[in-house]
Structure formats: structure tokens, C-alpha cells
Design an enzyme around this catalytic site. Structure first.
Site, mmCIF file in Angstrom:
data_model
loop_
_atom_site.group_PDB
_atom_site.id
_atom_site.type_symbol
_atom_site.label_atom_id
_atom_site.label_comp_id
_atom_site.label_asym_id
_atom_site.label_seq_id
_atom_site.Cartn_x
_atom_site.Cartn_y
_atom_site.Cartn_z
ATOM 1 N N GLU A 35 11.210 6.301 5.122
ATOM 2 C CA GLU A 35 10.671 7.035 4.264
ATOM 3 C C GLU A 35 9.997 8.337 4.875
ATOM 4 O O GLU A 35 9.894 7.865 6.144
ATOM 5 C CB GLU A 35 9.474 6.357 3.247
ATOM 6 C CG GLU A 35 8.457 5.482 4.054
ATOM 7 C CD GLU A 35 7.305 5.535 3.747
ATOM 8 O OE1 GLU A 35 6.450 6.649 3.226
ATOM 9 O OE2 GLU A 35 6.639 4.269 3.565
ATOM 10 N N LYS A 169 -0.038 -3.061 0.526
ATOM 11 C CA LYS A 169 -1.250 -2.471 1.057
ATOM 12 C C LYS A 169 -2.568 -3.288 0.681
ATOM 13 O O LYS A 169 -2.545 -3.649 -0.404
ATOM 14 C CB LYS A 169 -1.382 -0.870 0.684
ATOM 15 C CG LYS A 169 -0.346 -0.188 0.888
ATOM 16 C CD LYS A 169 -0.537 1.366 0.396
ATOM 17 C CE LYS A 169 0.413 2.127 0.823
ATOM 18 N NZ LYS A 169 1.723 1.709 0.712
#
Length: 325
Positions: A35, A169
Site C-alpha cells: 500500500e 490497529k
């Protein structure tokens, strides 16, 4: 840049490919998608560009070809060249691109850095089967009221790639994120661990049902999943390197302080996530950057090894099919 339509996918025809990525895909070789949001919005300069190049080095060191994905002046690019990586790292007008605004960024001919969701879409359109990232998105704290759920989850349910990450996360509701992945039919595999890693921390307290200890084990599970007609991604969660880990208790304290601060300051909506991430990073200090860089490089290295194993499996299948004719 070349622009082949490598696999007959209409969206793939709207992408540009670096020559190295195009050659590798055409030959059936191993490619790893990376990414670009972490370059534009995730790490401070100059560490953002250094880390992007470092992740590509890790993939090449494994024998695979890296394909960092982004949008350059309205054109999705599969395999950003060094000067394009430099521009995404340093330009101030680079949009954060998810699936909801990908078309808008392309239509307006803007530059964009792709999130997990957008990278999954573009990688799949290019025929790439392995993707390395830092941490996936998921269900946010308080989602029952806010409905704040990452687009990553829907993309993981839709696109059949092996996704190597360091778990979700830490600011998320990890329990609900695991439940959502299970509901969506997305396998969650611990790589050399029986517990979900929580990005900076190696442990979350959440036990996993599936474990793999070799790249070949990951490939075998993923191929069985897809051969049975399942079409989701397979998520491989690898703990951060032990020497860079931030203990879970310290992370929890930092998150609680950040959540309290967000409430006091009236931070809401799309601003909550970046606020929490920034607050937690400030609390942890330089260790947050070190851990992020270390886990990104480690995940790229593992993804390269998985991509090599997957390409070998495909070559063996092709040889068997040829022998049967």
C-alpha cells in the site's frame, strides 16, 4: 510504464504497470502488493520514503517482485517507480484513497495513496494474490453508536488475496473486529502465534483458531479456502519483532488517555481515528515509529516468501495439467 490487460479484468485495463511487475505477472512469477497510504499519511519524513524502499527491498530479497500501488495524476499504478514514490512521500496534495473515493480521485486526475481497501481492489484487478501491510482496519470503539467500521473489512470479504499484517490497529475494538472477520467468512491465521497480535504489541489476549508456522502452510490453507469456492481474503497476522514491541498494558493506557481527550475536545466522525492514532503515537514516542517500520519490513519479507511458495504451487499445478492433456 506499460499498460497490459494481464488477466482480462476490465478494471485492470485502467491501470498502468511498471515493466518489472508486468513481466513478472505475465510469466506467472511472485508479486507482492504494497500500500501507499503509509508513505503519504502514516510515517513522518524521511522515514516514510525510506520505509517504502525498504519494504520493496525485503520483497526482492525473498525472490519476489514488489508492486507498491498508488494513483499518479488520476492513473492507478501497479508498481510505483522510485520518482513516483518520492512524489507521494513529499507532495502535500496526495489524497487518502479508499474504495468510496477512488473514482473521484481518478476522475479529477489527482494523486492518491491507497489504503488497505483500495490496494486490495487494485491488486486483485491486476491479478496479484499476496499483499503486505502494517495493520488492517476494523470495528472502531463505540461502533454501536457511530457505525464507524473500516472499509477494509468489506474489502477483505470480497477480494481473494493473502494479506500479511501485524493484526488490527490497537485503537480498534479488537474483539469485535475478530467477530466481524468471522461473520464475513475471512480466515484469520496467526503466523507462529496462537494469539492475535495488536500492531505495536505482540499479544492482545484474543486466542486464534488457526496457526501457520511456514509460508507453505499459509499457501495450503489459502488454496483450500479458495478451491472450496470461498472468495474472501485470508489474513495472516504476524506479531511485531520482539525487540521493537510496545507492551500491551502501556498501549492500553495510552489509548484510554487518547479516548478521554477526544471526548473532552469534542472530536467526532472521521477525525476520531487520526486523532487517536496521533495521540497514541505521541504518548509512546519514537518507539511507535520504530515498531511501525520494523513490522512493515517484517511483513513484506514474509509476504515475499508466501508469494514465492504460491507461485511454485501454481507452476506445479500447471505442469500437472499439461501432463494430463
Amino acid at each position: 510504464m506499460t499498460e497490459p490487460n494481464l488477466h482480462g479484468n476490465a478494471s485492470g485495463a485502467h491501470c498502468s504497470f511498471s515493466p518489472a511487475v508486468a513481466r513478472t505477472l505475465k510469466s506467472g512469477g511472485a508479486v507482492v502488493a504494497l500500500e501507499s497510504t503509509v508513505i503519504a499519511h502514516g510515517l513522518p519524513a524521511p522515514h516514510n520514503l525510506e520505509t517504502a524502499l525498504g519494504c520493496e527491498e525485503e520483497v526482492r530479497g525473498s525472490g519476489a517482485e514488489p508492486a507498491t500501488i498508488g494513483v499518479v495524476a488520476g492513473r492507478p499504478v501497479i508498481g510505483l517507480e522510485n520518482e513516483q514514490l518520492d512524489a507521494i512521500a513529499n507532495r502535500k496534495d496526495v489524497a487518502k484513497v479508499s474504495l468510496s473515493n477512488l473514482g473521484q480521485v481518478v476522475a479529477s486526475r489527482r494523486w492518491g495513496a491507497t489504503t488497505v481497501a483500495a490496494t486490495l481492489h487494485l491488486a486483485h484487478s491486476a491479478g496479484i494474490r499476496v499483499f503486505a501491510t502494517g495493520g488492517i482496519g476494523g470495528v472502531h470503539r463505540g461502533a454501536a453508536q457511530s457505525f464507524d467500521i473500516s472499509a477494509d473489512l468489506a474489502a477483505l470479504a470480497r477480494y481473494p488475496l493473502i494479506v500479511v499484517c501485524a493484526g488490527a490497529k490497537a485503537i480498534l475494538d479488537l474483539q469485535k473486529t475478530v467477530e466481524a472477520l468471522e461473520t464475513l467468512g475471512v480466515p484469520l491465521i496467526g503466523y507462529r502465534t496462537d494469539e492475535l497480535p495488536a500492531f505495536y504489541s505482540r499479544q492482545s489476549g484474543l486466542k486464534l483458531d488457526d496457526r501457520a508456522d511456514r509460508p507453505e502452510d499459509v499457501v495450503a490453507l489459502a488454496l483450500a479456502h479458495w478451491q472450496l469456492g470461498c472468495t474472501s481474503a485470508v489474513v495472516v497476522a504476524q506479531p511485531a519483532p520482539v525487540e521493537f514491541e510496545v507492551p500491551a498494558g502501556e498501549i492500553r493506557s495510552a489509548i484510554e488517555l487518547a479516548v478521554d481527550a477526544a471526548g473532552l475536545l469534542g472530536v467526532t466522525g472521521k477525525q476520531v481515528t487520526p486523532f487517536l492514532l496521533n495521540s497514541v503515537s505521541e504518548s509512546i514516542g519514537w518507539r511507535a515509529v520504530e515498531a511501525n517500520i520494523a513490522l512493515l519490513r517484517q511483513n513484506a519479507r514474509l509476504a515475499g516468501r508466501i508469494a514465492i511458495s504460491l507461485a511454485r504451487d501454481g507452476a506445479r499445478d500447471g505442469a500437472r495439467d499439461g501432463g494430463d492433456r
